[in-house]
Scaffold this motif. Structure first.
Motif, PDB file in Angstrom:
ATOM      1  N   ALA A   1       0.784  -1.239   0.000  1.00  0.00           N
ATOM      2  CA  ALA A   1       0.000   0.000   0.000  1.00  0.00           C
ATOM      3  C   ALA A   1       0.814   1.287   0.000  1.00  0.00           C
ATOM      4  O   ALA A   1       0.233   2.353   0.114  1.00  0.00           O
ATOM      5  CB  ALA A   1      -0.920  -0.014   1.219  1.00  0.00           C
TER       6      ALA A   1
ATOM      7  N   LEU B   1       3.519   4.289  -1.352  1.00  0.00           N
ATOM      8  CA  LEU B   1       4.080   4.966  -2.515  1.00  0.00           C
ATOM      9  C   LEU B   1       5.361   5.662  -2.114  1.00  0.00           C
ATOM     10  O   LEU B   1       5.382   6.423  -1.138  1.00  0.00           O
ATOM     11  CB  LEU B   1       3.103   6.025  -3.024  1.00  0.00           C
TER      12      LEU B   1
ATOM     13  N   GLY C   1     -12.865  12.456   4.771  1.00  0.00           N
ATOM     14  CA  GLY C   1     -12.102  11.406   5.440  1.00  0.00           C
ATOM     15  C   GLY C   1     -12.175  11.565   6.945  1.00  0.00           C
ATOM     16  O   GLY C   1     -11.309  11.063   7.660  1.00  0.00           O
TER      17      GLY C   1
ATOM     18  N   GLU D   1      -5.057  12.575   4.194  1.00  0.00           N
ATOM     19  CA  GLU D   1      -5.666  12.242   2.900  1.00  0.00           C
ATOM     20  C   GLU D   1      -5.365  13.337   1.876  1.00  0.00           C
ATOM     21  O   GLU D   1      -4.934  13.060   0.756  1.00  0.00           O
ATOM     22  CB  GLU D   1      -7.181  12.070   3.061  1.00  0.00           C
TER      23      GLU D   1
ATOM     24  N   PHE E   1      -1.890   5.137   1.862  1.00  0.00           N
ATOM     25  CA  PHE E   1      -3.330   5.324   2.045  1.00  0.00           C
ATOM     26  C   PHE E   1      -3.896   4.085   2.744  1.00  0.00           C
ATOM     27  O   PHE E   1      -3.601   2.956   2.339  1.00  0.00           O
ATOM     28  CB  PHE E   1      -4.039   5.528   0.698  1.00  0.00           C
ATOM     29  N   GLY E   2      -4.671   4.311   3.785  1.00  0.00           N
ATOM     30  CA  GLY E   2      -5.182   3.198   4.592  1.00  0.00           C
ATOM     31  C   GLY E   2      -6.513   2.645   4.123  1.00  0.00           C
ATOM     32  O   GLY E   2      -7.166   3.214   3.254  1.00  0.00           O
ATOM     33  N   ARG E   3      -6.888   1.532   4.735  1.00  0.00           N
ATOM     34  CA  ARG E   3      -8.186   0.911   4.450  1.00  0.00           C
ATOM     35  C   ARG E   3      -9.068   1.022   5.683  1.00  0.00           C
ATOM     36  O   ARG E   3      -8.568   1.253   6.787  1.00  0.00           O
ATOM     37  CB  ARG E   3      -7.990  -0.543   4.044  1.00  0.00           C
ATOM     38  N   MET E   4     -10.355   0.848   5.501  1.00  0.00           N
ATOM     39  CA  MET E   4     -11.256   0.908   6.645  1.00  0.00           C
ATOM     40  C   MET E   4     -11.098  -0.326   7.520  1.00  0.00           C
ATOM     41  O   MET E   4     -11.062  -1.452   7.008  1.00  0.00           O
ATOM     42  CB  MET E   4     -12.710   1.001   6.171  1.00  0.00           C
TER      43      MET E   4
ATOM     44  N   ASP F   1     -12.813  -2.019  11.047  1.00  0.00           N
ATOM     45  CA  ASP F   1     -13.973  -1.880  11.926  1.00  0.00           C
ATOM     46  C   ASP F   1     -13.934  -2.951  13.014  1.00  0.00           C
ATOM     47  O   ASP F   1     -14.097  -4.131  12.727  1.00  0.00           O
ATOM     48  CB  ASP F   1     -15.258  -2.007  11.095  1.00  0.00           C
TER      49      ASP F   1
ATOM     50  N   PRO G   1     -16.406   2.431  11.609  1.00  0.00           N
ATOM     51  CA  PRO G   1     -15.115   2.029  11.028  1.00  0.00           C
ATOM     52  C   PRO G   1     -14.100   3.165  11.191  1.00  0.00           C
ATOM     53  O   PRO G   1     -14.451   4.343  11.165  1.00  0.00           O
ATOM     54  CB  PRO G   1     -15.422   1.830   9.537  1.00  0.00           C
TER      55      PRO G   1
ATOM     56  N   ILE H   1     -10.253   4.821   9.816  1.00  0.00           N
ATOM     57  CA  ILE H   1      -9.344   4.833   8.670  1.00  0.00           C
ATOM     58  C   ILE H   1      -8.141   5.685   9.055  1.00  0.00           C
ATOM     59  O   ILE H   1      -8.269   6.630   9.847  1.00  0.00           O
ATOM     60  CB  ILE H   1     -10.027   5.355   7.389  1.00  0.00           C
TER      61      ILE H   1
END
Lengths: 339, 339
Positions: free
Chosen positions: A8, A10, A109, A116, A188-191, A193, A325, A327
């Motif tokens: 994930a 860059l 976000g 973000e 960049f992260g993911r959700m 929960d 959730p 992020i």
């Protein structure tokens, strides 16, 4: 340009520079430990406007002007602005930035917005899509209370896990050329929960996302906490920061004293009644722009990780029984210099 | 990579391909002229869920699965998802996409979201930040009425300038390699505010932004309407489309019969009671994914401009006397083929 590494992350081969930055805050923020570092503090948190929402928009507008002035730039030098805020349909950003006439990318976000926007800004500049862009966000205690909880007049009680939404705005000018701290890597992260449903415990809702994004970054880059002078999350506050430490410890990752949190840095726990710490998009944005970036520019730190965390919920989603959730997006920043 | 041309336009030297796309709609959308083109139509607009908001999230989730299936991909092949919607704190997107575990960039661009997400997706892929990403958005008639106007039970009357929020979702998979229509150029728009305050006349609020973005694109690229087979705005509806024509005519730009609008295409004006046409993020997203992209893939058109338009307001901003700024982002698409 940029290279994708691992799952994930860059890596920006020509790291963009943050050539200007500014933070404006309210009365309470001015009375906190970073009060003297803000570019401007308003004792009147209406900012001279007739509604709290207009006050927050005004704060965004004023912060853009400050950041551009400090960078020696004008609005016409900016190719895009990336902004968002906590309010429904992001009206603080829309109405704060309307008159600048800069191509506008609206974001949502929650409190992760500063990372973000900075991540997208870095991609835009590093890819050649733009030479100079703005990344920013804001929050206002009174607009957030009205949006998410109760009008202030209701006088609702706050439990010990509750955080205090900062009245603050941070704005960063990211450029392909110039002097300033650099953006080296972005994750960049993911959700994530964990089923938290307590809107008065955002730290618990967001900590698992911060842990997930940090773990991804360390794995992707083959690095560890000791490779950085500071790892700053925001806004986990005291409860969320404690949980983050525990979650990463289980994975064999020890943050130790390198870790702090924007929600911890912004207020004085002993003297200011903020319970579990600060929160709101503006908290991490302002701490970044009035404290972290100046220290990086001065070379006090060489390498820091800025991990802004957001809780993705609304009064409607909570009312319908949805959990919250989290992020988290991560920005790897290094000390200033010519870009 | 990409080249910045003129004031606001990006030319993608290696144009990304849209390798998969899907659209799901509700009962009314299924009865319209494009009904047969949707990948799925639900006669029950609850989508089997207990609330309208959960129904909209379910629609997003199902549309992702359809688009990925058609592209022969799975969620783990996708590096980022760019999504947003009309609801406060974009809960349709958050809860619809939560379980996929894909790094997530939340957006708010009102009904411009499909072009906003597609533009960011194109930049991400063309810059090497990602190999495959998802761009998407949705709207639901019942969630939008509750969000912006009155609960359905109130039975509010709609004036002739009002548009009908589509219950629809569109999802596009954008990739560096593969077969499909290509994204050649992107123009991110700026906010334009002509002082419209009538929330039942979104077309008038958005038309000036569409005109501004189209004018910027034509100037930046040295092109004109006749260089394109089709110029599709959305969702200006009948009122906004008429105004767009008038505004551009003043600048010497004649769109003529090349212009149509997603809000006009989605419903049958004579048989379906939608007043000034369709609207909602899902309107332009679904028209793109069930009609425009398949026709481009089939080579019926070679060059089209997709210009999604958004009205940036909220019930709070309207209540505080703010007018409604519009925004429009433009995507230049060309016929399919190997990317």
């Amino acid at each position: 340009m940029m290279t994708r590494i691992g799952r994930a992350t860059l890596r920006l081969e020509n790291p963009p520079a943050i050539v200007g930055y500014a933070a404006i805050g309210g009365k309470k923020e001015g009375e906190g430990p970073l009060g003297g570092a803000f570019d401007q503090v308003h004792a009147d948190t209406t900012f001279g406007e007739t509604t709290w929402e207009k006050a927050e928009s005004r704060m965004q507008k004023d912060t853009v002007h400050k950041a551009l002035d400090k960078a020696g730039l004008s609005p016409s030098d900016i190719h895009y602005v990336f902004s968002g805020d906590l309010l429904s349909q992001i009206i603080s950003s829309n109405f704060g930035l309307r008159e600048f006439g800069i191509p506008y990318v609206g974001l949502y976000g929650a409190c992760s917005t500063m990372a973000e926007s900075l991540g997208l800004a870095a991609v835009a500049v590093a890819s050649g899509a733009a030479e100079r862009v703005i990344a920013m966000t804001s929050s206002h205690f009174a607009t957030a209370e009205r949006q998410f909880r109760f009008p202030l007049e209701y006088g609702g009680q706050r439990p010990p896990t509750a955080q205090w939404t900062a009245t603050a705005c941070g704005c960063a000018v990211v450029a392909a050329e110039g002097r300033g701290p650099r953006i080296r890597q972005v994750t960049f992260g993911r959700m994530i929960d964990y089923g938290v449903t307590d809107q008065n415990n955002m730290g618990a809702a967001m900590a698992p996302a911060a842990a997930d994004t940090l773990q991804a970054f360390f794995e992707d880059t083959g690095s560890g906490p000791r490779d950085f002078d500071l790892i700053v999350t925001g806004d986990l506050g005291y409860v969320g920061s404690h949980l983050l430490g525990k979650l990463l410890e289980r994975e064999g990752i020890l943050l130790e004293e390198r870790h702090t949190d924007c929600g911890i840095l912004l207020y004085d726990r002993a003297k200011q009644d903020v319970h579990a710490g600060g929160s709101g998009c503006g908290c991490s944005a302002a701490v970044l722009c009035c404290y972290l970036l100046p220290q990086l520019a001065a070379g006090k730190w060489r390498e820091i990780l800025f991990v802004a965390t957001g809780a993705l919920h609304s009064p409607v989603s909570l009312g319908q029984g949805q959990s919250i959730p989290g992020i988290a997006h991560l920005i790897h920043l290094t000390a200033g210099g010519e870009a």
